[in-house]
Motif scaffolding. Structure first.
Motif, PDB file in Angstrom:
ATOM      1  N   ARG A   1       0.830  -1.207   0.000  1.00 19.05           N
ATOM      2  CA  ARG A   1       0.000   0.000   0.000  1.00 19.05           C
ATOM      3  C   ARG A   1       0.864   1.257   0.000  1.00 19.05           C
ATOM      4  NH1 ARG A   1      -2.775  -1.344   3.874  1.00 19.05           N
ATOM      5  NH2 ARG A   1      -2.008  -0.020   5.552  1.00 19.05           N
ATOM      6  N   ASN A   2       1.940   1.255   0.784  1.00 14.22           N
ATOM      7  CA  ASN A   2       2.842   2.409   0.799  1.00 14.22           C
ATOM      8  C   ASN A   2       3.527   2.595  -0.549  1.00 14.22           C
ATOM      9  OD1 ASN A   2       2.214   2.842   3.483  1.00 14.22           O
ATOM     10  ND2 ASN A   2       4.044   1.835   4.280  1.00 14.22           N
ATOM     11  N   LEU A   3       3.983   1.492  -1.144  1.00  9.00           N
ATOM     12  CA  LEU A   3       4.639   1.572  -2.446  1.00  9.00           C
ATOM     13  C   LEU A   3       3.667   2.079  -3.500  1.00  9.00           C
ATOM     14  CD1 LEU A   3       7.034   1.091  -4.322  1.00  9.00           C
ATOM     15  CD2 LEU A   3       6.337  -1.324  -4.479  1.00  9.00           C
ATOM     16  N   ALA A   4       2.411   1.642  -3.435  1.00  7.36           N
ATOM     17  CA  ALA A   4       1.408   2.105  -4.393  1.00  7.36           C
ATOM     18  C   ALA A   4       1.248   3.613  -4.326  1.00  7.36           C
ATOM     19  CB  ALA A   4       0.070   1.417  -4.120  1.00  7.36           C
ATOM     20  N   GLY A   5       1.303   4.174  -3.111  1.00  7.92           N
ATOM     21  CA  GLY A   5       1.203   5.616  -2.961  1.00  7.92           C
ATOM     22  C   GLY A   5       2.355   6.336  -3.642  1.00  7.92           C
ATOM     23  N   TYR A   6       3.556   5.831  -3.457  1.00  5.61           N
ATOM     24  CA  TYR A   6       4.729   6.424  -4.104  1.00  5.61           C
ATOM     25  C   TYR A   6       4.643   6.289  -5.623  1.00  5.61           C
ATOM     26  CZ  TYR A   6       7.437   7.093   0.215  1.00  5.61           C
ATOM     27  OH  TYR A   6       7.894   7.526   1.441  1.00  5.61           O
ATOM     28  N   MET A   7       4.186   5.142  -6.088  1.00  2.55           N
ATOM     29  CA  MET A   7       4.091   4.925  -7.526  1.00  2.55           C
ATOM     30  C   MET A   7       3.055   5.845  -8.152  1.00  2.55           C
ATOM     31  SD  MET A   7       4.455   0.744  -7.510  1.00  2.55           S
ATOM     32  CE  MET A   7       4.463   0.486  -9.284  1.00  2.55           C
ATOM     33  N   ALA A   8       1.952   6.075  -7.440  1.00  2.02           N
ATOM     34  CA  ALA A   8       0.934   7.001  -7.938  1.00  2.02           C
ATOM     35  C   ALA A   8       1.496   8.420  -8.036  1.00  2.02           C
ATOM     36  CB  ALA A   8      -0.290   6.975  -7.023  1.00  2.02           C
ATOM     37  N   GLU A   9       2.228   8.846  -7.016  1.00  2.00           N
ATOM     38  CA  GLU A   9       2.823  10.182  -7.019  1.00  2.00           C
ATOM     39  C   GLU A   9       3.849  10.333  -8.131  1.00  2.00           C
ATOM     40  OE1 GLU A   9       4.407  11.041  -3.195  1.00  2.00           O
ATOM     41  OE2 GLU A   9       2.463  11.005  -2.175  1.00  2.00           O
ATOM     42  N   ALA A  10       4.545   9.251  -8.441  1.00  2.00           N
ATOM     43  CA  ALA A  10       5.581   9.292  -9.473  1.00  2.00           C
ATOM     44  C   ALA A  10       5.011   9.152 -10.882  1.00  2.00           C
ATOM     45  CB  ALA A  10       6.612   8.193  -9.221  1.00  2.00           C
ATOM     46  N   GLY A  11       3.710   8.926 -10.995  1.00  2.00           N
ATOM     47  CA  GLY A  11       3.097   8.800 -12.314  1.00  2.00           C
ATOM     48  C   GLY A  11       3.380   7.486 -13.000  1.00  2.00           C
ATOM     49  N   ILE A  12       3.633   6.453 -12.227  1.00  2.00           N
ATOM     50  CA  ILE A  12       3.905   5.135 -12.787  1.00  2.00           C
ATOM     51  C   ILE A  12       2.578   4.387 -12.942  1.00  2.00           C
ATOM     52  CG2 ILE A  12       5.124   2.950 -12.465  1.00  2.00           C
ATOM     53  CD1 ILE A  12       7.094   4.501 -10.654  1.00  2.00           C
ATOM     54  N   LYS A  13       2.235   4.015 -14.149  1.00  2.00           N
ATOM     55  CA  LYS A  13       0.966   3.344 -14.397  1.00  2.00           C
ATOM     56  C   LYS A  13       0.976   1.975 -13.716  1.00  2.00           C
ATOM     57  CE  LYS A  13      -2.420   2.587 -18.053  1.00  2.00           C
ATOM     58  NZ  LYS A  13      -2.673   2.610 -19.521  1.00  2.00           N
ATOM     59  N   THR A  14       0.044   1.794 -12.781  1.00  2.00           N
ATOM     60  CA  THR A  14       0.072   0.615 -11.908  1.00  2.00           C
ATOM     61  C   THR A  14      -1.329   0.095 -11.671  1.00  2.00           C
ATOM     62  OG1 THR A  14       1.967   1.604 -10.735  1.00  2.00           O
ATOM     63  CG2 THR A  14       0.850  -0.247  -9.667  1.00  2.00           C
ATOM     64  N   VAL A  15      -1.453  -1.220 -11.599  1.00  2.00           N
ATOM     65  CA  VAL A  15      -2.683  -1.840 -11.119  1.00  2.00           C
ATOM     66  C   VAL A  15      -2.301  -2.758  -9.969  1.00  2.00           C
ATOM     67  CG1 VAL A  15      -2.540  -3.672 -12.870  1.00  2.00           C
ATOM     68  CG2 VAL A  15      -4.699  -3.239 -11.680  1.00  2.00           C
ATOM     69  N   ALA A  16      -2.968  -2.588  -8.835  1.00  2.00           N
ATOM     70  CA  ALA A  16      -2.715  -3.431  -7.676  1.00  2.00           C
ATOM     71  C   ALA A  16      -3.706  -4.580  -7.659  1.00  2.00           C
ATOM     72  CB  ALA A  16      -2.830  -2.619  -6.391  1.00  2.00           C
ATOM     73  N   SER A  17      -3.273  -5.724  -7.178  1.00  2.00           N
ATOM     74  CA  SER A  17      -4.136  -6.901  -7.100  1.00  2.00           C
ATOM     75  C   SER A  17      -4.204  -7.388  -5.664  1.00  2.00           C
ATOM     76  CB  SER A  17      -3.599  -8.020  -8.000  1.00  2.00           C
ATOM     77  OG  SER A  17      -4.413  -9.174  -7.901  1.00  2.00           O
ATOM     78  N   LEU A  18      -5.439  -7.521  -5.149  1.00  2.00           N
ATOM     79  CA  LEU A  18      -5.680  -8.050  -3.812  1.00  2.00           C
ATOM     80  C   LEU A  18      -6.358  -9.406  -3.930  1.00  2.00           C
ATOM     81  CD1 LEU A  18      -7.061  -4.814  -2.093  1.00  2.00           C
ATOM     82  CD2 LEU A  18      -4.791  -5.817  -1.785  1.00  2.00           C
ATOM     83  N   ALA A  19      -5.968 -10.324  -3.062  1.00  2.00           N
ATOM     84  CA  ALA A  19      -6.524 -11.677  -3.138  1.00  2.00           C
ATOM     85  C   ALA A  19      -7.981 -11.720  -2.709  1.00  2.00           C
ATOM     86  CB  ALA A  19      -5.700 -12.625  -2.284  1.00  2.00           C
ATOM     87  N   GLY A  20      -8.416 -10.761  -1.895  1.00  4.42           N
ATOM     88  CA  GLY A  20      -9.801 -10.737  -1.444  1.00  4.42           C
ATOM     89  C   GLY A  20     -10.033 -11.480  -0.152  1.00  4.42           C
ATOM     90  N   VAL A  21      -8.959 -11.768   0.602  1.00  8.48           N
ATOM     91  CA  VAL A  21      -9.091 -12.491   1.860  1.00  8.48           C
ATOM     92  C   VAL A  21      -9.768 -11.623   2.917  1.00  8.48           C
ATOM     93  CG1 VAL A  21      -7.825 -13.610   3.737  1.00  8.48           C
ATOM     94  CG2 VAL A  21      -7.102 -13.943   1.360  1.00  8.48           C
ATOM     95  N   THR A  22      -9.375 -10.341   2.995  1.00  9.71           N
ATOM     96  CA  THR A  22      -9.978  -9.409   3.949  1.00  9.71           C
ATOM     97  C   THR A  22     -11.223  -8.788   3.322  1.00  9.71           C
ATOM     98  OG1 THR A  22      -7.806  -8.900   4.887  1.00  9.71           O
ATOM     99  CG2 THR A  22      -9.567  -7.347   5.344  1.00  9.71           C
ATOM    100  N   ARG A  23     -12.319  -8.753   4.065  1.00  7.20           N
ATOM    101  CA  ARG A  23     -13.580  -8.288   3.504  1.00  7.20           C
ATOM    102  C   ARG A  23     -13.583  -6.795   3.210  1.00  7.20           C
ATOM    103  NH1 ARG A  23     -17.254 -11.262   8.074  1.00  7.20           N
ATOM    104  NH2 ARG A  23     -16.401 -13.355   7.790  1.00  7.20           N
TER     105      ARG A  23
END
Length: 245
Positions: free
Chosen positions: A12-34
């Motif tokens: 989650r922290n890395l995703a924030g940095y990647m968003a700020e840096a303009g790096i096109k990213t898609v995160a994938s969650l397994a869906g274990v936590t509701r």
């Protein structure tokens, strides 16, 4: 497009940095936590449907690199992802936090896996399981101990063993909160996976202060020869080299 296999604080922290840096990213969650905490990038939830489904997704989403920031104990996901990326010539990075190290006053007993727990935890002990609900299927050999399993979401069924109960709690927890919890539950053993991370350290510090023995499950081995990073800025540097738009 970088695929970020997530589900950890580090992801989650890395995703924030990647968003700020303009790096096109898609995160994938397994869906274990509701109710997972939100990510700063586009997010998909759910499995891929095995090897074939994962490869189909990589093609359809136009994935050009993969960062695996899943839990250090998500060994099957890491092995599969590393293998498929290697076969496709797709850049792959394993990003995981360093493991915990004991400090003076800790009463840690390391075991290689769940099977080793019965050799060190005596019959009749009160055991606080900080290993999650999914680990319960591997605790049948501890059924003659009193087990207390902490879960994030309310359980849908009864506790699977006669001597045990669930306790609900959502991290992060402070050391003081953990001390309060442990005093109320009164375990003499705690079972922990060596997941690492500053936030998860609180339960171990609380155990040291209260004199609770800790059964520390060692991390599974990771595939040989893969690129690895342990610091968020190092992982971001890798992401910038492989996915800036």
């Amino acid at each position: 497009m970088i695929l970020l296999l997530a589900g950890t604080t580090e992801a989650r922290n890395l995703a924030g940095y990647m968003a700020e840096a303009g790096i096109k990213t898609v995160a994938s969650l397994a869906g274990v936590t509701r109710t997972p905490l939100p990510m700063a990038v586009e997010t998909r939830v759910g499995g891929f449907g095995g090897d074939a489904g994962f490869e189909t997704y990589l093609d359809r989403a136009g994935i050009t690199a993969v960062i695996d920031a899943t839990h250090p104990f998500a060994a099957k996901i890491t092995a599969r992802t590393a293998r498929i990326c290697a076969a496709r010539g797709l850049p792959y990075l394993r990003y995981e936090r360093p493991g915990w190290r004991s400090r003076p006053g800790d009463a840690w007993h390391e075991v290689a896996d769940y099977a080793g727990l019965s050799a060190i935890i005596p019959v009749g002990a009160r055991v606080f399981l900080a290993t999650g609900r999914q680990s319960l299927s591997q605790m049948a050999h501890l059924a003659d101990r009193h087990l207390i399993c902490r879960v994030i979401d309310p359980p849908e069924g009864a506790f699977p063993y006669p001597n045990g109960a669930f306790v609900i709690g959502r991290p992060p927890f402070s050391e003081d909160t953990e001390i309060e919890t442990l005093r109320a539950l009164n375990p003499n053993w705690m079972v922990v996976k060596n997941a690492g991370g500053a936030s998860g350290r609180a339960k171990l510090d609380a155990a040291r202060r209260l004199g609770i023995s800790v059964a520390m499950i060692a991390r599974p081995a990771v595939p040989a020869g893969i690129e690895r990073r342990e610091q968020v800025l190092d992982a971001l540097e890798w992401a910038e080299a492989h996915g800036r738009t």
